[in-house]
Design an enzyme around this catalytic site. Sequence first.
Site, PDB file in Angstrom:
ATOM      1  N   HIS A   6      22.734 -16.267  13.602  1.00 15.35           N
ATOM      2  CA  HIS A   6      24.313 -16.452  13.858  1.00 15.35           C
ATOM      3  C   HIS A   6      24.487 -15.608  14.965  1.00 15.35           C
ATOM      4  O   HIS A   6      24.016 -14.021  15.012  1.00 15.35           O
ATOM      5  CB  HIS A   6      24.774 -15.886  12.601  1.00 15.35           C
ATOM      6  CG  HIS A   6      26.442 -15.813  12.676  1.00 15.35           C
ATOM      7  ND1 HIS A   6      26.953 -14.423  12.391  1.00 15.35           N
ATOM      8  CD2 HIS A   6      27.224 -16.620  13.076  1.00 15.35           C
ATOM      9  CE1 HIS A   6      28.414 -14.712  12.740  1.00 15.35           C
ATOM     10  NE2 HIS A   6      28.510 -15.981  13.145  1.00 15.35           N
ATOM     11  N   SER A   7      25.417 -15.955  15.788  1.00 15.59           N
ATOM     12  CA  SER A   7      25.972 -15.086  16.767  1.00 15.59           C
ATOM     13  C   SER A   7      24.862 -14.142  17.570  1.00 15.59           C
ATOM     14  O   SER A   7      23.978 -14.963  18.237  1.00 15.59           O
ATOM     15  CB  SER A   7      26.891 -14.117  16.250  1.00 15.59           C
ATOM     16  OG  SER A   7      27.943 -13.679  17.220  1.00 15.59           O
ATOM     17  N   PHE A   8      24.779 -12.874  17.757  1.00 16.27           N
ATOM     18  CA  PHE A   8      24.063 -12.246  18.211  1.00 16.27           C
ATOM     19  C   PHE A   8      22.397 -12.493  17.902  1.00 16.27           C
ATOM     20  O   PHE A   8      21.454 -12.466  18.637  1.00 16.27           O
ATOM     21  CB  PHE A   8      24.235 -10.621  18.093  1.00 16.27           C
ATOM     22  CG  PHE A   8      23.215  -9.840  18.492  1.00 16.27           C
ATOM     23  CD1 PHE A   8      23.270  -9.420  19.955  1.00 16.27           C
ATOM     24  CD2 PHE A   8      22.207  -8.957  17.877  1.00 16.27           C
ATOM     25  CE1 PHE A   8      22.432  -8.510  20.534  1.00 16.27           C
ATOM     26  CE2 PHE A   8      21.381  -8.109  18.407  1.00 16.27           C
ATOM     27  CZ  PHE A   8      21.669  -7.844  19.751  1.00 16.27           C
TER      28      PHE A   8
END
Length: 309
Positions: free
Chosen positions: A101-103
């Site tokens: 997720h994301s980073f």
Amino acid sequence: MGLFSELKLAVPWGHIAAKAWGPQQGHPVLCLHGWLDNANSFDQLIPLLPKDFHYIAMDFGGHGLSSHYSPGFPYYHQNFVSEIRRVVAALKWNRFSLLGHSFGGTVGGMFSCIFPEMVDKLILLDSSPFALDSNEMENMLTYKRRAIEHTLQVEASKKPSSVVSPEEMLRGFLKNNSHVSEECGKLLLQRGTTRVATGLVLNRDRRIAWPEHSFDFVSREFFAQSVKKLQARVLLIKAIQGFYDVRRENDTNKEPLLFTVDTLKSVLKERFQFVEVPGNHYVHMNQPQQVASVISSFLQSKDRVPARL
């Protein structure tokens, strides 16, 4: 699948904490959380995924229940990529899937290009395999300078971590994370804080402050060359009300996402799948059912790319 076990994996500076679900003999899936989050960010999603896989969600160093890096050792993007290699070595995994997720997606994306033979599937939740520089070139040196100065400042400071009431902690967290629901905020704080006599303290290392200090922003040329190395099938799930820009200042600019999608499609062809879902940046926590079926189908598809000899 509601049941999970806690793991502690030894690293030179202490340990990486992780949570495991599902049978150990199941195909392994490593789950990577977003910036300043922790392994609890997958608590709502994993119970909805296929039961015969073995899921491990790790806390990156300095996050959740993992050890902080030693003094003087910076939190650079490459170090988080190295953590994945350390974790899978400790687990004795040779080939596995990545869900980021994301980073966590950008860290997992870089890992998948550096160690392509190890990753059969890469699932990116409101993320990209790399952070594109887009409008960031002029800021790069400023970020690097700020990161060094902030680290030195925190290491020199003798100020203890702030102790606040659970209510105040939740209020502050939700104010800084507008996409997180109250229920999910409590879930992240459950693993992200420690209770002391007078309230709660954050577990995360105070040297980790801004994502732009630890993202490796890359040029479009580097991106295009790197994704050619991928052996994995890639699923990119974009939350329609999610974020487009790391710093949020140019968040209406969707052009970098279009470049990312076009490049992945052009390079990977049928190995790339792009899906947009209703929801915000934390859709996998707030409304996990919106992404669970897409991820489940992708994980269960039998056309895994064979490891190259």
